[in-house]
Scaffold this active site. Structure first.
Site, PDB file in Angstrom:
ATOM      1  N   HIS B 124      27.772   2.683  -4.092  1.00 53.71           N
ATOM      2  CA  HIS B 124      28.860   1.719  -3.948  1.00 53.71           C
ATOM      3  C   HIS B 124      30.022   2.331  -3.156  1.00 53.71           C
ATOM      4  O   HIS B 124      30.497   1.750  -2.186  1.00 53.71           O
ATOM      5  CB  HIS B 124      29.344   1.252  -5.321  1.00 53.71           C
ATOM      6  CG  HIS B 124      30.578   0.408  -5.277  1.00 53.71           C
ATOM      7  ND1 HIS B 124      30.551  -0.937  -4.979  1.00 53.71           N
ATOM      8  CD2 HIS B 124      31.888   0.714  -5.464  1.00 53.71           C
ATOM      9  CE1 HIS B 124      31.788  -1.414  -4.996  1.00 53.71           C
ATOM     10  NE2 HIS B 124      32.615  -0.430  -5.284  1.00 53.71           N
ATOM     11  N   ASP B 153      36.781  -3.581  29.304  1.00 49.59           N
ATOM     12  CA  ASP B 153      35.909  -3.023  28.274  1.00 49.59           C
ATOM     13  C   ASP B 153      36.579  -1.754  27.764  1.00 49.59           C
ATOM     14  O   ASP B 153      37.671  -1.407  28.208  1.00 49.59           O
ATOM     15  CB  ASP B 153      34.523  -2.712  28.859  1.00 49.59           C
ATOM     16  CG  ASP B 153      33.448  -2.723  27.772  1.00 49.59           C
ATOM     17  OD1 ASP B 153      33.756  -2.303  26.634  1.00 49.59           O
ATOM     18  OD2 ASP B 153      32.330  -3.149  28.042  1.00 49.59           O
ATOM     19  N   TRP B 188      30.963   9.338  -4.221  1.00 53.52           N
ATOM     20  CA  TRP B 188      31.110   9.274  -2.765  1.00 53.52           C
ATOM     21  C   TRP B 188      31.710  10.544  -2.197  1.00 53.52           C
ATOM     22  O   TRP B 188      31.639  10.783  -1.009  1.00 53.52           O
ATOM     23  CB  TRP B 188      31.931   8.039  -2.363  1.00 53.52           C
ATOM     24  CG  TRP B 188      33.410   8.209  -2.426  1.00 53.52           C
ATOM     25  CD1 TRP B 188      34.180   8.160  -3.546  1.00 53.52           C
ATOM     26  CD2 TRP B 188      34.307   8.460  -1.338  1.00 53.52           C
ATOM     27  NE1 TRP B 188      35.497   8.365  -3.223  1.00 53.52           N
ATOM     28  CE2 TRP B 188      35.602   8.542  -1.874  1.00 53.52           C
ATOM     29  CE3 TRP B 188      34.138   8.615   0.037  1.00 53.52           C
ATOM     30  CZ2 TRP B 188      36.727   8.789  -1.096  1.00 53.52           C
ATOM     31  CZ3 TRP B 188      35.270   8.860   0.817  1.00 53.52           C
ATOM     32  CH2 TRP B 188      36.546   8.946   0.240  1.00 53.52           C
ATOM     33  N   SER B 218      29.831   8.977  14.356  1.00 53.76           N
ATOM     34  CA  SER B 218      30.091   7.680  14.980  1.00 53.76           C
ATOM     35  C   SER B 218      31.587   7.413  15.059  1.00 53.76           C
ATOM     36  O   SER B 218      32.111   7.028  16.106  1.00 53.76           O
ATOM     37  CB  SER B 218      29.388   6.589  14.167  1.00 53.76           C
ATOM     38  OG  SER B 218      29.918   5.342  14.468  1.00 53.76           O
ATOM     39  N   SER B 219      32.295   7.664  13.955  1.00 53.88           N
ATOM     40  CA  SER B 219      33.729   7.355  13.935  1.00 53.88           C
ATOM     41  C   SER B 219      34.512   8.294  14.832  1.00 53.88           C
ATOM     42  O   SER B 219      35.498   7.884  15.442  1.00 53.88           O
ATOM     43  CB  SER B 219      34.265   7.431  12.514  1.00 53.88           C
ATOM     44  OG  SER B 219      33.617   6.480  11.723  1.00 53.88           O
ATOM     45  N   HIS B 302      42.127  12.102   3.067  1.00 54.10           N
ATOM     46  CA  HIS B 302      43.399  11.387   3.058  1.00 54.10           C
ATOM     47  C   HIS B 302      43.722  10.695   4.372  1.00 54.10           C
ATOM     48  O   HIS B 302      44.091   9.530   4.359  1.00 54.10           O
ATOM     49  CB  HIS B 302      44.571  12.186   2.517  1.00 54.10           C
ATOM     50  CG  HIS B 302      45.579  11.216   2.006  1.00 54.10           C
ATOM     51  ND1 HIS B 302      45.520  10.718   0.736  1.00 54.10           N
ATOM     52  CD2 HIS B 302      46.549  10.534   2.638  1.00 54.10           C
ATOM     53  CE1 HIS B 302      46.443   9.782   0.610  1.00 54.10           C
ATOM     54  NE2 HIS B 302      47.088   9.652   1.749  1.00 54.10           N
ATOM     55  N   GLU B 304      41.609   9.503   6.119  1.00 53.90           N
ATOM     56  CA  GLU B 304      40.671   8.379   6.070  1.00 53.90           C
ATOM     57  C   GLU B 304      41.297   7.137   5.433  1.00 53.90           C
ATOM     58  O   GLU B 304      41.108   6.025   5.928  1.00 53.90           O
ATOM     59  CB  GLU B 304      39.413   8.794   5.288  1.00 53.90           C
ATOM     60  CG  GLU B 304      38.501   7.658   4.882  1.00 53.90           C
ATOM     61  CD  GLU B 304      37.726   7.046   6.041  1.00 53.90           C
ATOM     62  OE1 GLU B 304      37.760   7.622   7.148  1.00 53.90           O
ATOM     63  OE2 GLU B 304      37.079   6.010   5.829  1.00 53.90           O
ATOM     64  N   TYR B 306      44.225   6.197   5.529  1.00 55.08           N
ATOM     65  CA  TYR B 306      45.122   5.540   6.489  1.00 55.08           C
ATOM     66  C   TYR B 306      44.358   5.000   7.682  1.00 55.08           C
ATOM     67  O   TYR B 306      44.794   4.040   8.321  1.00 55.08           O
ATOM     68  CB  TYR B 306      46.273   6.473   6.875  1.00 55.08           C
ATOM     69  CG  TYR B 306      47.164   6.646   5.678  1.00 55.08           C
ATOM     70  CD1 TYR B 306      48.049   5.654   5.324  1.00 55.08           C
ATOM     71  CD2 TYR B 306      47.038   7.740   4.835  1.00 55.08           C
ATOM     72  CE1 TYR B 306      48.808   5.747   4.184  1.00 55.08           C
ATOM     73  CE2 TYR B 306      47.794   7.845   3.689  1.00 55.08           C
ATOM     74  CZ  TYR B 306      48.675   6.842   3.360  1.00 55.08           C
ATOM     75  OH  TYR B 306      49.404   6.934   2.216  1.00 55.08           O
ATOM     76  N   SER B 317      50.474  -7.907  10.582  1.00 54.02           N
ATOM     77  CA  SER B 317      51.648  -8.113  11.438  1.00 54.02           C
ATOM     78  C   SER B 317      51.419  -9.295  12.370  1.00 54.02           C
ATOM     79  O   SER B 317      52.329 -10.101  12.602  1.00 54.02           O
ATOM     80  CB  SER B 317      51.936  -6.853  12.262  1.00 54.02           C
ATOM     81  OG  SER B 317      52.157  -5.754  11.417  1.00 54.02           O
ATOM     82  N   HIS B 351      46.992  16.015  -3.105  1.00 49.28           N
ATOM     83  CA  HIS B 351      47.243  15.185  -4.294  1.00 49.28           C
ATOM     84  C   HIS B 351      45.945  14.620  -4.866  1.00 49.28           C
ATOM     85  O   HIS B 351      45.956  14.022  -5.936  1.00 49.28           O
ATOM     86  CB  HIS B 351      48.281  14.085  -4.010  1.00 49.28           C
ATOM     87  CG  HIS B 351      47.813  12.976  -3.124  1.00 49.28           C
ATOM     88  ND1 HIS B 351      48.644  12.316  -2.260  1.00 49.28           N
ATOM     89  CD2 HIS B 351      46.610  12.395  -2.955  1.00 49.28           C
ATOM     90  CE1 HIS B 351      47.979  11.386  -1.607  1.00 49.28           C
ATOM     91  NE2 HIS B 351      46.741  11.413  -2.013  1.00 49.28           N
ATOM     92  N   HIS B 352      44.847  14.790  -4.166  1.00 49.55           N
ATOM     93  CA  HIS B 352      43.571  14.342  -4.720  1.00 49.55           C
ATOM     94  C   HIS B 352      43.032  15.316  -5.763  1.00 49.55           C
ATOM     95  O   HIS B 352      42.063  15.004  -6.443  1.00 49.55           O
ATOM     96  CB  HIS B 352      42.550  14.151  -3.605  1.00 49.55           C
ATOM     97  CG  HIS B 352      42.909  13.043  -2.674  1.00 49.55           C
ATOM     98  ND1 HIS B 352      42.544  11.740  -2.905  1.00 49.55           N
ATOM     99  CD2 HIS B 352      43.632  13.026  -1.536  1.00 49.55           C
ATOM    100  CE1 HIS B 352      43.010  10.973  -1.925  1.00 49.55           C
ATOM    101  NE2 HIS B 352      43.674  11.725  -1.086  1.00 49.55           N
ATOM    102  N   THR B 377      55.928   2.708   4.487  1.00 48.81           N
ATOM    103  CA  THR B 377      55.152   1.561   4.036  1.00 48.81           C
ATOM    104  C   THR B 377      56.075   0.478   3.515  1.00 48.81           C
ATOM    105  O   THR B 377      55.889  -0.713   3.787  1.00 48.81           O
ATOM    106  CB  THR B 377      54.154   1.986   2.947  1.00 48.81           C
ATOM    107  OG1 THR B 377      53.542   3.202   3.363  1.00 48.81           O
ATOM    108  CG2 THR B 377      53.094   0.953   2.743  1.00 48.81           C
ATOM    109  N   LYS B 380      57.592  -1.457   6.242  1.00 48.89           N
ATOM    110  CA  LYS B 380      56.667  -2.470   6.766  1.00 48.89           C
ATOM    111  C   LYS B 380      56.699  -3.728   5.903  1.00 48.89           C
ATOM    112  O   LYS B 380      56.762  -4.847   6.422  1.00 48.89           O
ATOM    113  CB  LYS B 380      55.238  -1.914   6.795  1.00 48.89           C
ATOM    114  CG  LYS B 380      54.973  -1.077   8.013  1.00 48.89           C
ATOM    115  CD  LYS B 380      53.652  -0.364   7.890  1.00 48.89           C
ATOM    116  CE  LYS B 380      53.300   0.317   9.190  1.00 48.89           C
ATOM    117  NZ  LYS B 380      52.508  -0.501  10.080  1.00 48.89           N
ATOM    118  N   ARG B 499      36.743   7.655 -15.552  1.00 44.97           N
ATOM    119  CA  ARG B 499      35.981   6.918 -14.550  1.00 44.97           C
ATOM    120  C   ARG B 499      34.521   7.345 -14.621  1.00 44.97           C
ATOM    121  O   ARG B 499      34.190   8.381 -15.203  1.00 44.97           O
ATOM    122  CB  ARG B 499      36.540   7.187 -13.144  1.00 44.97           C
ATOM    123  CG  ARG B 499      36.274   8.589 -12.645  1.00 44.97           C
ATOM    124  CD  ARG B 499      37.070   8.946 -11.413  1.00 44.97           C
ATOM    125  NE  ARG B 499      36.629   8.226 -10.235  1.00 44.97           N
ATOM    126  CZ  ARG B 499      36.835   8.647  -8.979  1.00 44.97           C
ATOM    127  NH1 ARG B 499      37.433   9.804  -8.764  1.00 44.97           N
ATOM    128  NH2 ARG B 499      36.448   7.943  -7.948  1.00 44.97           N
TER     129      ARG B 499
END
Lengths: 221, 579
Positions: B124, B153, B188, B218-219, B302, B304, B306, B317, B351-352, B377, B380, B499
C-alpha cells in the site's frame, strides 16, 4: 506587479544566443548549427552530472562514517599502496589534460587528425588507469580486503569501484564516439557528444581527486 | 536441472504461488488468507487478460503501439503516466480497505495473518508513493507544463519515454508480486536490518528493491527533463516571473527530484549489494551501520514529500484563481514561498527518526527547522484565502476538492507541528497519530490536488468535460471518507495504538477502529464514483463536447486565462499551437 500590460514580443536571435550562452567550452562561429542545438543538451548533461554528484557525495559521507567499522579486518594501512594510487591519479589528471587538448582541437581546427590523436591518447590513459585500479583491487583481495569482510571494506567497495565503473562507461562512450567520427564524420551529434563526454571526463577526474585525498591520503596518513 | 531452474527463478519456488500454502495447511486462517491472496492474484491475471482481449476485440493493437506506446509526445506520455497511477490507485485503495477491515475486527485477532498484513501495508505504501503519487504528478506536469510555457515538447522526449518505461516496469513488478511470491513485509521504508538477507531470505524484499529503484531512476530522469525544459524552452516573452504558478511548482519539484532522488538510489543500491554480494553496509554484524540507511532514506524521503505536495500547491493556485474569477493573490510571494519550501525540505530529514539516538540538541535543531516550513506554507494558505476573498466563486468539482484541501490540510499541518516537537514525538512516534498525520497531508494535499487537476484539465486533453454529478459525489465521498477514516486514527494514536498492528487487545480501541473502517468503505465508494464519473463522461461525451463553434477550439479558461493573468499575450500563431 504590472502583469496586466501586454508585453510586446521581440525576438532577436543573436541577442538571445548571447544571453543564454552557458559557461563552458563554446564551439565558436565555425560550428554555427551545433552552437544552437548543443545548448539544451549540454545544459541537460550538466544537470545530470549534478544528480550524479549527489550519489558520489553520499557515498563519500557513508564511507567516512564507516571508517571505524573494520570489525578486526584489514584497514587502510594494510591494504593501500601510495605508489599505485599516485600513478592512477597522475594518469587521470593527464587524461583530463589531453581531453582538454582534444576540446581545443575541436574548437579551432578544421582537420580531424589532432582531435582523433588527443582522443586516442585520452582513451589510452583512461584504460591504463583502469588497469592499475584493477591491479590494486586484486592486491587488496589477496590481502583479505574483500567487501564481505567488514563494513569499512563494503563502504570502500561501494565508492571506489563505482568511480571505476563510471570511467569504464566513459571509455566505452569514447570508443563509440571515435567510431561515429569515423563513420559519420564530425557532424552535430558527434560534436555535442564530445562536449558532453568532456564534462563527464573532467567530472570523474574531480571525483577521483576526492577519492585520492579522502580515501588514500586520508587512510594512509 | 535444479541449477538451471534456480538460475532462472532465483528465490522463487512453488510456494511463490498464492494458493500453495492453502493446499498443504487447511487451518481456517491459512484458508482465508490463501483465498484473499488468490483472489488478488486472480484479479491481476484477469485484469491483464481482459485488457488484452479488449484491445484485440477492438482491433486496436497497431493503434495502441504506434500512437501511444511508442509516442514521444509529452501529452500522450502524460496521459499514460496517469493511467498507471489510476490503476495502481485502485489496487492500493482496496488494500487499504482490507487493512481497515482487519483492524476493525482486529481485537484479539482478526482474519489476516501478520505476514499478509505486513505485505498489505508495504505494498500500500510503496504503491501510493512510488506508483500512484509520482506517476500522477509526473503525468500532470508532463501534460500541462509545456503548454503553459509555450513549448512544443519536453527538452528530451525520448528520455521521457524511458522514464515512462521505467515507472511502468516498476509498477509491473509490484503487480507480478501478487501472483508470484510474497512482497516485502518491511514497510514502504524497508529499514534494514529487517530487510537484510539474514532476516528476510525470500524474494519479497528483492521485489521491493527493484520496483523502488526503477521508479527512482525514472523520477530522476523526469526531474532533469522538466528542469531543462522550463529553463530552456520557454516561449519568447515568457520570463521566469511570468510563468504560471503551476509551472513554478513544477520547477521546484523538478529540482527536488534531481537532488532528492539520488539518496534513495544509493540506499536501495547499497541494500541490494548487501543482499546480493554479501556486503555489510547495514548489517548488524561486521561493522555494518543501519543508521546510514535511515539517514540516506530520509535524505530522499523528506524532499520526496515536497515533491508530492508542491505540484498540488501549483494546481490549487490555478484552481482558486480560475473559480474565484480573480487573479491569484500575491503571485510573487507564492513563488518565494514555494522556493523556501523547496530549500527547507533538505534540512529536516532527521525529524523522521527523533527517537533513534541523536542528542537532544540535534533533535531541537531539526525540530525548529521543521516548524519553519510551516511559515511559507501558511503564507500560501493565506494567499489562497485572499484569492477567494470577494471573488465570484463557482463551486465546480475542482473547487470542491480545493476547498476540502485547504480546510483539511491546515489541520494536518497543525498535527505536523505537534509531531515536530521532539519531546512530544517521543510519546506518539510510530503510533497511528503519525499515520493519521501523513495521510492528512497526502490525501487532501496530493490526491485532492491530482483529482482537482484531472477534473480541471480533462477537457483540455480530451475535448469533453468530465460529468459533474458523479464528480461531486466522488469529491464529497473523498472528503467525508477521509475524515471518517483518519480522524479516529489521531485518537487511537493518542491512546497508544502502534502503527502497523495486525491485532490489539484493548477493547477501548474498538469503536474508533470500526469508525475508521466505515471511513475506508466511504473511500471505496469514492473510488467507485470516480470510475462511474469516467464511464458516464465517456458515454455522454458528445453532449459534453467543449468544441462549440469557437474558431480557436474553445475559449480555454484555464490555460489562456492564466497566461493572461500572468501578463502574457500570446501571438495568434503560438496560441493556435496550443490547441
Amino acid at each position: 506587479m504590472s502583469q496586466n500590460n501586454v508585453i510586446p514580443i521581440e525576438h532577436n536571435a543573436t541577442q538571445d544566443a548571447q544571453k543564454t550562452r552557458h559557461p563552458g567550452l563554446n564551439l565558436g562561429p565555425a560550428h554555427a548549427h551545433e552552437e544552437d542545438t548543443r545548448e539544451e543538451m549540454v545544459f541537460g548533461f550538466w544537470v545530470f552530472m549534478m544528480s550524479d554528484l549527489i550519489i558520489f557525495g553520499l557515498l563519500f559521507a557513508t564511507y567516512v562514517t564507516m571508517l571505524g567499522g573494520t570489525a578486526g579486518g584489514p584497514g587502510p594501512s594494510e591494504l593501500f599502496e601510495m605508489k599505485s594510487a599516485f600513478i592512477e591519479t597522475m594518469l587521470l589528471l593527464a587524461s583530463s589534460f589531453t581531453f582538454g587538448m582534444a576540446s581545443l582541437a575541436l574548437k579551432y581546427r578544421e582537420d580531424r587528425t589532432r582531435l582523433v590523436f588527443w582522443l586516442v591518447v585520452t582513451l589510452l590513459l583512461g584504460v591504463a588507469f583502469l588497469f592499475f585500479e584493477l591491479k590494486d583491487f586484486h592486491t587488496m583481495f589477496d590481502n583479505g580486503g574483500v567487501p564481505s569482510r567488514s563494513g569499512y571494506l563494503s563502504a570502500f567497495f561501494s565508492l571506489v569501484p563505482l568511480h571505476g565503473l563510471h570511467v569504464t562507461g566513459a571509455c566505452i562512450w569514447l570508443v563509440a564516439l571515435l567510431g561515429q567520427l569515423a563513420v559519420y564524420g564530425l557532424d552535430a551529434p558527434v560534436k555535442t557528444g564530445i562536449l558532453r563526454l568532456a564534462i563527464l571526463w573532467h567530472f570523474l577526474d574531480i571525483v577521483w581527486i576526492g577519492i585520492f585525498s579522502l580515501v588514500y591520503l586520508g587512510g594512509l596518513s | 536441472m535444479s541449477d538451471a531452474m534456480s538460475s532462472i527463478f532465483g528465490r522463487l519456488g512453488w510456494d511463490a504461488l498464492p494458493f500453495w500454502s492453502m493446499l498443504h495447511d487447511h487451518s481456517p486462517m491459512t484458508l482465508i488468507n490463501g483465498v484473499i491472496a488468490t483472489g488478488a492474484a486472480g484479479m491481476v491475471v484477469l485484469g491483464a487478460l481482459a485488457a488484452i482481449v479488449l484491445v484485440s476485440w477492438l482491433g486496436k493493437w497497431k493503434y495502441l503501439w504506434s500512437e501511444w506506446l511508442t509516442s514521444p509526445d509529452h501529452k500522450k506520455i502524460g496521459i499514460m503516466f496517469i493511467v498507471i497511477a489510476l490503476v495502481m490507485l485502485a489496487r492500493a485503495i482496496i488494500e487499504a480497505v482490507f487493512m481497515r477491515a482487519q483492524q476493525a475486527v482486529g481485537l484479539d485477532g482478526g482474519f489476516l495473518t501478520a505476514e499478509h498484513f505486513g505485505e498489505l501495508f508495504t505494498t500500500h505504501g510503496t504503491i501510493m508513493v512510488f506508483f500512484m503519487a509520482m506517476p500522477f504528478l509526473t503525468g500532470i506536469i508532463n501534460y500541462v507544463m509545456p503548454l503553459q510555457i509555450g513549448a512544443r515538447d519536453l527538452s528530451f522526449p525520448v528520455l521521457n519515454q524511458v522514464s515512462l518505461g521505467l515507472t511502468a516496469a516498476g509498477a509491473a513488478l509490484v503487480m507480478i508480486s501478487l501472483v508470484l511470491a510474497p512482497f516485502s513485509t518491511g514497510g514502504w521504508t524497508g529499514y534494514p536490518p529487517f530487510t537484510e538477507l539474514s532476516y528476510n531470505p525470500g524474494a519479497g524484499v528483492d521485489y521491493w528493491i527493484w520496483a523502488v529503484t526503477l521508479s527512482t531512476l525514472s523520477s530522476t530522469l523526469t526531474g532533469i527533463n522538466f528542469a531543462v525544459t522550463i529553463f530552456k524552452k520557454r516561449a519568447p516573452g515568457m520570463k521566469l516571473f511570468r510563468m504560471p504558478l503551476f509551472t513554478w511548482t513544477a520547477l521546484c519539484t523538478a529540482i527536488l527530484m534531481i537532488f532528492g532522488m539520488p539518496p534513495l538510489t544509493v540506499a536501495t543500491g547499497l541494500l541490494a549489494l548487501d543482499r546480493y554480494l554479501d556486503f555489510h553496509m547495514f548489517t548488524t554484524d561486521l561493522g555494518g551501520n543501519m543508521m546510514n540507511y535511515v539517514n540516506l532514506f530520509w535524505a530522499f524521503g523528506h524532499p520526496e514529500v515536497y515533491i508530492l505536495i508542491l505540484p498540488p500547491f501549483g494546481i490549487f493556485s490555478e484552481v482558486f484563481a480560475t473559480f474565484s474569477g480573480k487573479r491569484i493573490y500575491g503571485y510573487k510571494i507564492l513563488v518565494i514561498a514555494t522556493m523556501c519550501i523547496a530549500v527547507l525540505s533538505f534540512t529536516v530529514w532527521l525529524h523522521h527518526f527523533f527517537t533513534m539516538g541523536q542528542s537532544a540538541h540535534i533533535n531541537a535543531a531539526f525540530g525548529i527547522a521543521t516548524m519553519l516550513i510551516g511559515i511559507p506554507t501558511g503564507v500560501k494558505v493565506y494567499d489562497w484565502m485572499l484569492t477567494m476573498y470577494r471573488g465570484r466563486i463557482r463551486l465546480s468539482v475542482p473547487m470542491v476538492y480545493a476547498i476540502g484541501f485547504i480546510m483539511l490540510f491546515v489541520l494536518g499541518g497543525m498535527t505536523g507541528i505537534i509531531l515536530a516537537t521532539p519531546s512530544v514525538d517521543y510519546q506518539i512516534h510510530n503510533s497511528l497519530f503519525l499515520v493519521a498525520h501523513f495521510h492528512n497531508m497526502l490525501i487532501p494535499g496530493l490526491l485532492f490536488g491530482m483529482l482537482s487537476a484531472t477534473n480541471f484539465w480533462f477537457p483540455k486533453a480530451f475535448g469533453f468535460r468530465l460529468e459533474e454529478r458523479w464528480g461531486y459525489r466522488a469529491a464529497f465521498c473523498w472528503i467525508i471518507g477521509f475524515m471518517l477514516a483518519f480522524f479516529p486514527l489521531y485518537v487511537l494514536g493518542l491512546m497508544g495504538m502502534p502503527r502497523r498492528s495486525v491485532a490489539y487487545f484493548e477493547p477501548q480501541y474498538l469503536p474508533w477502529t470500526i469508525m475508521a473502517g466505515i471511513g475506508a468503505l466511504v473511500i471505496l465508494c469514492a473510488l467507485l464514483c470516480l470510475l462511474l464519473q469516467l464511464w458516464v463522461s465517456i458515454r455522454d461525451r458528445h453532449a459534453n463536447n467543449v468544441f462549440v463553434g469557437d474558431p480557436l477550439g474553445w475559449p480555454d479558461a484555464g490555460m489562456v486565462g492564466l497566461l493572461t493573468a500572468a501578463g502574457i499575450q500570446l501571438p495568434g500563431a503560438a496560441r493556435d499551437l496550443q490547441h
